[in-house]
Motif scaffolding. Structure first.
Motif, PDB file in Angstrom:
ATOM      1  N   SER A 233       5.043   3.667 -11.660  1.00  0.00           N
ATOM      2  CA  SER A 233       6.425   3.206 -11.725  1.00  0.00           C
ATOM      3  C   SER A 233       6.742   2.312 -10.535  1.00  0.00           C
ATOM      4  CB  SER A 233       7.381   4.402 -11.740  1.00  0.00           C
ATOM      5  OG  SER A 233       8.712   3.989 -11.515  1.00  0.00           O
ATOM      6  N   ALA A 234       7.394   1.179 -10.787  1.00  0.00           N
ATOM      7  CA  ALA A 234       7.809   0.288  -9.704  1.00  0.00           C
ATOM      8  C   ALA A 234       8.804   0.983  -8.779  1.00  0.00           C
ATOM      9  CB  ALA A 234       8.415  -0.990 -10.276  1.00  0.00           C
ATOM     10  N   VAL A 235       9.617   1.879  -9.333  1.00  0.00           N
ATOM     11  CA  VAL A 235      10.573   2.624  -8.516  1.00  0.00           C
ATOM     12  C   VAL A 235       9.843   3.545  -7.550  1.00  0.00           C
ATOM     13  CG1 VAL A 235      12.449   4.323  -8.594  1.00  0.00           C
ATOM     14  CG2 VAL A 235      12.368   2.487 -10.266  1.00  0.00           C
ATOM     15  N   ASP A 236       8.750   4.169  -8.011  1.00  0.00           N
ATOM     16  CA  ASP A 236       7.965   5.043  -7.128  1.00  0.00           C
ATOM     17  C   ASP A 236       7.301   4.239  -6.014  1.00  0.00           C
ATOM     18  OD1 ASP A 236       8.603   7.315  -8.556  1.00  0.00           O
ATOM     19  OD2 ASP A 236       6.821   7.243  -9.821  1.00  0.00           O
ATOM     20  N   VAL A 237       6.791   3.050  -6.340  1.00  0.00           N
ATOM     21  CA  VAL A 237       6.181   2.197  -5.317  1.00  0.00           C
ATOM     22  C   VAL A 237       7.224   1.796  -4.286  1.00  0.00           C
ATOM     23  CG1 VAL A 237       5.014   0.006  -4.871  1.00  0.00           C
ATOM     24  CG2 VAL A 237       4.403   1.355  -6.883  1.00  0.00           C
ATOM     25  N   ALA A 238       8.423   1.422  -4.748  1.00  0.00           N
ATOM     26  CA  ALA A 238       9.503   1.066  -3.822  1.00  0.00           C
ATOM     27  C   ALA A 238       9.887   2.260  -2.946  1.00  0.00           C
ATOM     28  CB  ALA A 238      10.713   0.569  -4.609  1.00  0.00           C
ATOM     29  N   HIS A 239       9.876   3.446  -3.535  1.00  0.00           N
ATOM     30  CA  HIS A 239      10.167   4.661  -2.757  1.00  0.00           C
ATOM     31  C   HIS A 239       9.113   4.846  -1.663  1.00  0.00           C
ATOM     32  CE1 HIS A 239      10.943   9.307  -2.788  1.00  0.00           C
ATOM     33  NE2 HIS A 239      11.351   8.729  -1.671  1.00  0.00           N
ATOM     34  N   GLY A 240       7.845   4.625  -2.013  1.00  0.00           N
ATOM     35  CA  GLY A 240       6.786   4.737  -1.014  1.00  0.00           C
ATOM     36  C   GLY A 240       6.959   3.743   0.118  1.00  0.00           C
ATOM     37  N   LEU A 241       7.333   2.517  -0.209  1.00  0.00           N
ATOM     38  CA  LEU A 241       7.563   1.505   0.821  1.00  0.00           C
ATOM     39  C   LEU A 241       8.771   1.859   1.674  1.00  0.00           C
ATOM     40  CD1 LEU A 241       6.904  -1.715  -1.293  1.00  0.00           C
ATOM     41  CD2 LEU A 241       5.399  -0.684   0.401  1.00  0.00           C
ATOM     42  N   GLU A 242       9.753   2.523   1.084  1.00  0.00           N
ATOM     43  CA  GLU A 242      10.921   2.972   1.847  1.00  0.00           C
ATOM     44  C   GLU A 242      10.524   4.052   2.854  1.00  0.00           C
ATOM     45  OE1 GLU A 242      15.354   4.904   0.973  1.00  0.00           O
ATOM     46  OE2 GLU A 242      13.697   5.177  -0.443  1.00  0.00           O
ATOM     47  N   VAL A 243       9.672   4.977   2.442  1.00  0.00           N
ATOM     48  CA  VAL A 243       9.220   6.037   3.353  1.00  0.00           C
ATOM     49  C   VAL A 243       8.397   5.436   4.491  1.00  0.00           C
ATOM     50  CG1 VAL A 243       7.812   8.119   3.548  1.00  0.00           C
ATOM     51  CG2 VAL A 243       9.286   7.793   1.544  1.00  0.00           C
ATOM     52  N   ILE A 244       7.538   4.484   4.170  1.00  0.00           N
ATOM     53  CA  ILE A 244       6.721   3.815   5.182  1.00  0.00           C
ATOM     54  C   ILE A 244       7.607   3.125   6.220  1.00  0.00           C
ATOM     55  CG2 ILE A 244       5.162   1.834   5.510  1.00  0.00           C
ATOM     56  CD1 ILE A 244       3.762   2.659   2.929  1.00  0.00           C
ATOM     57  N   PHE A 245       8.789   2.693   5.809  1.00  0.00           N
ATOM     58  CA  PHE A 245       9.741   1.984   6.667  1.00  0.00           C
ATOM     59  C   PHE A 245       9.975   2.717   7.990  1.00  0.00           C
ATOM     60  CE2 PHE A 245      14.354   1.539   7.697  1.00  0.00           C
ATOM     61  CZ  PHE A 245      14.323   0.239   8.163  1.00  0.00           C
ATOM     62  N   THR A 246      10.158   4.027   7.942  1.00  0.00           N
ATOM     63  CA  THR A 246      10.434   4.809   9.152  1.00  0.00           C
ATOM     64  C   THR A 246       9.259   5.693   9.575  1.00  0.00           C
ATOM     65  OG1 THR A 246      11.493   6.502   7.770  1.00  0.00           O
ATOM     66  CG2 THR A 246      12.917   4.845   8.786  1.00  0.00           C
ATOM     67  N   ALA A 247       8.204   5.733   8.780  1.00  0.00           N
ATOM     68  CA  ALA A 247       7.052   6.597   9.098  1.00  0.00           C
ATOM     69  C   ALA A 247       6.078   5.856  10.007  1.00  0.00           C
ATOM     70  CB  ALA A 247       6.367   7.048   7.819  1.00  0.00           C
ATOM     71  N   GLU A 248       6.230   6.041  11.292  1.00  0.00           N
ATOM     72  CA  GLU A 248       5.343   5.370  12.246  1.00  0.00           C
ATOM     73  C   GLU A 248       3.891   5.814  12.072  1.00  0.00           C
ATOM     74  OE1 GLU A 248       6.307   3.093  14.401  1.00  0.00           O
ATOM     75  OE2 GLU A 248       8.488   3.257  14.320  1.00  0.00           O
ATOM     76  N   SER A 249       3.687   7.008  11.502  1.00  0.00           N
ATOM     77  CA  SER A 249       2.329   7.516  11.307  1.00  0.00           C
ATOM     78  C   SER A 249       1.552   6.710  10.279  1.00  0.00           C
ATOM     79  CB  SER A 249       2.378   8.985  10.860  1.00  0.00           C
ATOM     80  OG  SER A 249       3.104   9.109   9.644  1.00  0.00           O
ATOM     81  N   SER A 250       2.237   5.862   9.493  1.00  0.00           N
ATOM     82  CA  SER A 250       1.558   5.058   8.473  1.00  0.00           C
ATOM     83  C   SER A 250       0.960   3.769   9.036  1.00  0.00           C
ATOM     84  CB  SER A 250       2.551   4.707   7.350  1.00  0.00           C
ATOM     85  OG  SER A 250       3.604   3.892   7.850  1.00  0.00           O
ATOM     86  N   MET A 251       1.192   3.481  10.302  1.00  0.00           N
ATOM     87  CA  MET A 251       0.682   2.250  10.896  1.00  0.00           C
ATOM     88  C   MET A 251      -0.846   2.231  10.886  1.00  0.00           C
ATOM     89  SD  MET A 251       3.328   1.885  14.128  1.00  0.00           S
ATOM     90  CE  MET A 251       2.551   0.387  14.737  1.00  0.00           C
ATOM     91  N   GLY A 252      -1.423   1.118  10.450  1.00  0.00           N
ATOM     92  CA  GLY A 252      -2.870   0.966  10.441  1.00  0.00           C
ATOM     93  C   GLY A 252      -3.564   1.627   9.269  1.00  0.00           C
ATOM     94  N   LYS A 253      -2.817   2.255   8.363  1.00  0.00           N
ATOM     95  CA  LYS A 253      -3.409   2.980   7.243  1.00  0.00           C
ATOM     96  C   LYS A 253      -3.354   2.160   5.959  1.00  0.00           C
ATOM     97  CE  LYS A 253      -2.313   7.577   9.095  1.00  0.00           C
ATOM     98  NZ  LYS A 253      -1.573   8.845   8.862  1.00  0.00           N
TER      99      LYS A 253
END
Length: 374
Positions: A233-253
């Motif tokens: 779902s495009a909505v789920d992908v957008a949700h994932g990108l929203e979480v990455i927005f503030t999740a510093e732990s996702s850097m470099g992954k």
């Protein structure tokens, strides 16, 4: 004279508003040390202090990403080539929160202007087909590198690069090759960039379910419909990108976003037949003939529907990387297509059966009803 109860009520409201800002209203980018202060009570009318730039915002996925960022109070820069294509994004955020800026992917000064004040940049720019002005490499590799360089020069804290599931430098598809080369180009400039590889996305404006629903009598199978895919779902992908927005732990992954269930392409068509109550005939054409015909068609001007590379991609099974992160690592449960497909495909029904319910596993009964009414 104002009653004392009214004065007390006003003082109480003012005191509450003064108390709404606390330590949890402060956020900081670890990479740059930049501090963001939230103003407001939360939600769309809040200013959370963040500024994001979303390249590719006028595309299918872009509108969902802009909406999710804007409704939490982020000021979003939306670069565009055609102002009419970005007009619908103005209402996704509060007044002054959506900032449209014209840009050209080959104009470095315009790229710098688009990212100058941002603390995170999403590069969602991509093409499904090549044109004389923009090839796959020009968009996915050179364009991605130039955006990353503009971000590095302006001290942008976070960079998110949109790639594709199955992206590989050894792929037989030029599209998937260029996506993999784009990942490498971005990593060379910004080593801690976050890479996101979504599968085939579905939604209201997609080129997947809509192509099936509107292609009555014109659709064709590649690989006899046995290609295995993981639509998401495009909505789920957008949700994932929203979480990455503030999740510093996702850097470099590197994240791979795909649906919870694997389907064969012909199973998707069977699902579409059950929901739309139409025969949706399929033409069985050998892949070699499809590629030859598509190669001729793609030379025509203004062709945006088919190419030899698209046939190649449709023949490839989705492959999941063992070392990539997924929705699960962001605590997101992706939506299963068949549970909500009727919301996206009901509009392809005829008027006679439009309001009939759909339940999983009752396709044969509904087809019988359709024939009786027809």
């Amino acid at each position: 004279m104002i009653p004392s109860t009214a004065i007390k009520l006003v003082r109480h409201n003012v005191a509450n508003r003064m108390m709404t800002r606390s330590m949890h209203d402060l956020s900081m980018r670890q990479k740059t040390g930049q501090v963001m202060i939230k103003h407001g009570l939360g939600g769309r009318s809040t200013t959370n202090g963040h500024i994001a730039t979303v390249f590719g915002c006028t595309g299918f996925l872009g509108r969902y990403v802009v909406n999710r960022l804007a409704r939490q109070g982020t000021q979003v820069v939306v670069p565009y080539r055609d102002p009419d294509e970005a007009r619908h994004l103005k209402v996704t955020g509060d007044l002054g929160q959506i900032i449209p800026l014209e840009f050209d992917l080959r104009n470095k000064e315009q790229l710098r202007e688009c990212v100058r004040h941002s603390d995170i940049v999403y590069n969602l720019v991509g093409r499904d087909y090549e044109t004389k002005n923009f090839t796959f490499d020009a968009v996915h590799v050179d364009g991605a590198r130039q955006i990353a360089e503009a971000c590095a020069e302006n001290g942008v804290a976070r960079f998110v690069q949109m790639s594709a599931l199955n992206a590989s430098e050894d792929s037989t598809s030029r599209f998937l090759q260029s996506k993999a080369l784009g990942e490498r180009a971005v990593k060379e400039v910004i080593p801690d960039a976050t890479i996101v590889r979504p599968g085939i996305m579905w939604g209201h404006e997609d080129r997947f379910l809509n192509r099936i629903g509107t292609g009555d009598g014109w659709e064709f199978y590649t690989n006899e419909g046995n290609t295995k895919i993981r639509p998401v779902s495009a909505v789920d992908v957008a949700h994932g990108l929203e979480v990455i927005f503030t999740a510093e732990s996702s850097m470099g992954k590197t994240y791979e976003f795909y649906g919870p269930k694997e389907y064969k392409v012909k199973e998707i068509f069977d699902l579409a037949r059950d929901i739309t109550m139409k025969p949706l005939p399929i033409r069985h054409i050998p892949n070699s003939l499809l590629k030859y015909g598509a190669g001729l068609i793609e030379k025509l001007p203004y062709n945006q529907t088919i190419s030899a590379d698209l046939i190649e991609r449709r023949s490839m099974d989705d492959k999941i990387s063992a070392d990539a992160f997924t929705f699960e690592d962001l605590y997101i449960n992706p939506t299963e297509l068949e549970h909500v497909a009727i919301q996206f495909m009901r509009r392809f029904r005829s008027n006679a059966v439009f309001d009939l319910p759909y339940e999983k596993g009752e396709g044969k009964v509904q087809k019988g009803v359709y024939h009786l009414i027809d």
